[in-house]
Design an enzyme around this catalytic site. Structure first.
Site, PDB file in Angstrom:
ATOM      1  N   SER A  39       0.531  -1.388  -1.683  1.00  0.00           N
ATOM      2  CA  SER A  39       1.528  -1.835  -2.665  1.00  0.00           C
ATOM      3  C   SER A  39       2.277  -3.103  -2.250  1.00  0.00           C
ATOM      4  CB  SER A  39       2.504  -0.693  -2.980  1.00  0.00           C
ATOM      5  OG  SER A  39       1.810   0.387  -3.575  1.00  0.00           O
ATOM      6  N   HIS A  62     -12.140   1.642   4.911  1.00  0.00           N
ATOM      7  CA  HIS A  62     -11.052   1.745   3.936  1.00  0.00           C
ATOM      8  C   HIS A  62     -10.898   3.224   3.542  1.00  0.00           C
ATOM      9  CE1 HIS A  62      -8.660   1.393   0.337  1.00  0.00           C
ATOM     10  NE2 HIS A  62      -8.325   0.177   0.752  1.00  0.00           N
ATOM     11  N   GLY A  80      -4.403  -5.207  -2.484  1.00  0.00           N
ATOM     12  CA  GLY A  80      -5.332  -4.755  -3.507  1.00  0.00           C
ATOM     13  C   GLY A  80      -4.925  -5.245  -4.888  1.00  0.00           C
ATOM     14  N   GLY A  81      -4.193  -4.407  -5.617  1.00  0.00           N
ATOM     15  CA  GLY A  81      -3.830  -4.687  -7.002  1.00  0.00           C
ATOM     16  C   GLY A  81      -3.270  -6.083  -7.245  1.00  0.00           C
ATOM     17  N   LYS A 140     -11.554  -4.592  -4.285  1.00  0.00           N
ATOM     18  CA  LYS A 140     -12.159  -3.263  -4.507  1.00  0.00           C
ATOM     19  C   LYS A 140     -13.306  -3.400  -5.507  1.00  0.00           C
ATOM     20  CE  LYS A 140      -7.804  -1.251  -3.243  1.00  0.00           C
ATOM     21  NZ  LYS A 140      -6.911  -0.112  -3.272  1.00  0.00           N
ATOM     22  N   GLU A 149      -2.820   1.056   6.659  1.00  0.00           N
ATOM     23  CA  GLU A 149      -2.666   1.318   5.228  1.00  0.00           C
ATOM     24  C   GLU A 149      -2.378   2.796   4.998  1.00  0.00           C
ATOM     25  OE1 GLU A 149      -4.720  -1.802   2.585  1.00  0.00           O
ATOM     26  OE2 GLU A 149      -6.185  -0.287   3.069  1.00  0.00           O
ATOM     27  N   GLY A 185      -1.868   1.553  -3.845  1.00  0.00           N
ATOM     28  CA  GLY A 185      -1.929   1.590  -5.314  1.00  0.00           C
ATOM     29  C   GLY A 185      -0.873   2.476  -5.954  1.00  0.00           C
ATOM     30  N   ASN A 208      -8.161  -7.708  -1.385  1.00  0.00           N
ATOM     31  CA  ASN A 208      -9.194  -6.674  -1.483  1.00  0.00           C
ATOM     32  C   ASN A 208      -9.377  -6.365  -2.965  1.00  0.00           C
ATOM     33  OD1 ASN A 208     -10.848  -4.459  -1.352  1.00  0.00           O
ATOM     34  ND2 ASN A 208      -9.294  -3.074  -0.506  1.00  0.00           N
ATOM     35  N   GLU A 248     -10.451   4.613   0.853  1.00  0.00           N
ATOM     36  CA  GLU A 248     -11.215   5.027  -0.334  1.00  0.00           C
ATOM     37  C   GLU A 248     -12.654   5.378   0.051  1.00  0.00           C
ATOM     38  OE1 GLU A 248     -10.151   1.568  -2.554  1.00  0.00           O
ATOM     39  OE2 GLU A 248      -8.124   2.356  -2.761  1.00  0.00           O
TER      40      GLU A 248
HETATM   41  P1  PGA Z   1      -2.897  -1.933  -3.103  1.00  0.00           P
HETATM   42  O1  PGA Z   1      -4.218  -1.675  -2.238  1.00  0.00           O
HETATM   43  O2  PGA Z   1      -2.354  -3.291  -2.686  1.00  0.00           O
HETATM   44  O3  PGA Z   1      -3.346  -1.939  -4.536  1.00  0.00           O
HETATM   45  O4  PGA Z   1      -1.931  -0.853  -2.791  1.00  0.00           O
HETATM   46  C1  PGA Z   1      -4.302  -2.039  -0.899  1.00  0.00           C
HETATM   47  C2  PGA Z   1      -5.641  -1.621  -0.323  1.00  0.00           C
HETATM   48  O5  PGA Z   1      -6.127  -0.527  -0.650  1.00  0.00           O
HETATM   49  O6  PGA Z   1      -6.247  -2.358   0.461  1.00  0.00           O
END
Ligand code: PGA
Length: 252
Positions: A212, A94, A233-234, A10, A166, A172, A8, A96
């Site tokens: 994470s 998501h 994500g990251g 983002k 999640e 994150g 992802n 966010e």
């Molecule tokens: P993250 O994000 O791996 O950076 O924690 C995961 C996500 O929001 O899908």
């Protein structure tokens, strides 16, 4: 059922960087027995598709979609438009988007159903906040999110949903939810699926974990029974690091 790992990105990487990411990732050695998908910003779908050509690894995914087919909905993008890029999956709900754009469970349900209708797999994100967990409300919150999100879905459509658990406090933050805790919530999610669709679907729908996830902890998750993959994500922003994570998800 193969494990599924979804990148992802983002709101990172416009068309130029997206094309470069895909070309770099395609040069990496990847495990055969793993499904890999990349969820890129809508404006980068064309560039990612161009760099992928007909290749299906990684598969192309979107991060959001509207529920109507077309019409006066300024700024929105429909599932059938995503289909034109060969998108096979789309993230919905998501946290966010729920937090910053006010996306509700009802909107998530409509989006998921519209995607499934055109054959795109909806990847439905659910998860509790830190406060909700501390108050002991996590299971109730997630149960309610899943129940509402799948209300208009068919269990055995040509695009069976994926549920991504999640926990918001783990996204994150560098503070992942342990595999044991994640599995506990995955069981709760499977209870909801069973209740809605019957026992057969308890294990047929993929439930993946996000928050994470890195190359160092991915194996802990995917080697846990009931965790069918990860939303990353990251750790997906660097193509080499993401390939390393994919390789680390299979036994050495
Ligand atoms: P993250 O994000 O791996 O950076 O924690 C995961 C996500 O929001 O899908």
């Amino acid at each position: 059922m193969r494990n599924l790992i979804i990148a992802n990105w983002k709101m990172f990487y416009g068309p130029v960087k997206a094309g470069a990411w895909v070309r770099a990732f395609r040069r990496e050695r990847l495990p055969k027995d793993l499904e890999i998908s990349i969820a890129v910003p809508a404006v980068s779908l064309a560039a990612a598709r161009a760099s992928l050509g007909r290749a299906t690894i990684p598969a192309l995914a979107a991060q959001n979609s509207f529920w109507e087919k077309e019409g006066a909905y300024t700024g929105e993008i429909s599932p059938s438009m995503l289909l034109e890029f060969g998108v096979s999956m789309c993230i919905v709900g998501h946290s966010e988007r729920r937090t910053y754009l006010g996306e509700t469970d009802e909107m998530v349900a409509k989006k998921a159903a519209a995607l499934q209708k055109v054959g795109i797999v909806p990847v439905i994100c659910v998860g509790e906040t830190d406060v909700q967990r501390k108050k002991g409300q996590a299971k109730r919150v997630v149960k309610s999110q899943v129940t509402k999100a799948i209300a208009d879905l068919k269990p055995d459509g040509r695009a069976p949903a994926v549920i991504a658990y999640e926990p918001i406090w783990a996204i994150g933050s560098g503070k992942p939810c342990s595999a044991v805790e994640a599995k506990e919530m995955h069981d709760v999610i499977r209870d909801v699926l069973e209740k809605a669709w019957g026992g057969r679907y308890r294990d047929e729908i993929r439930v993946i974990y996000g928050g994470s996830v890195t190359d160092r902890n991915i194996y802990e998750y995917v080697s846990t029974n009931g965790i069918d993959g990860a939303l990353v994500g990251g750790a997906s922003l660097d193509p080499r690091q993401f390939a390393l994570l994919c390789r680390a998800s299979t036994p050495a």
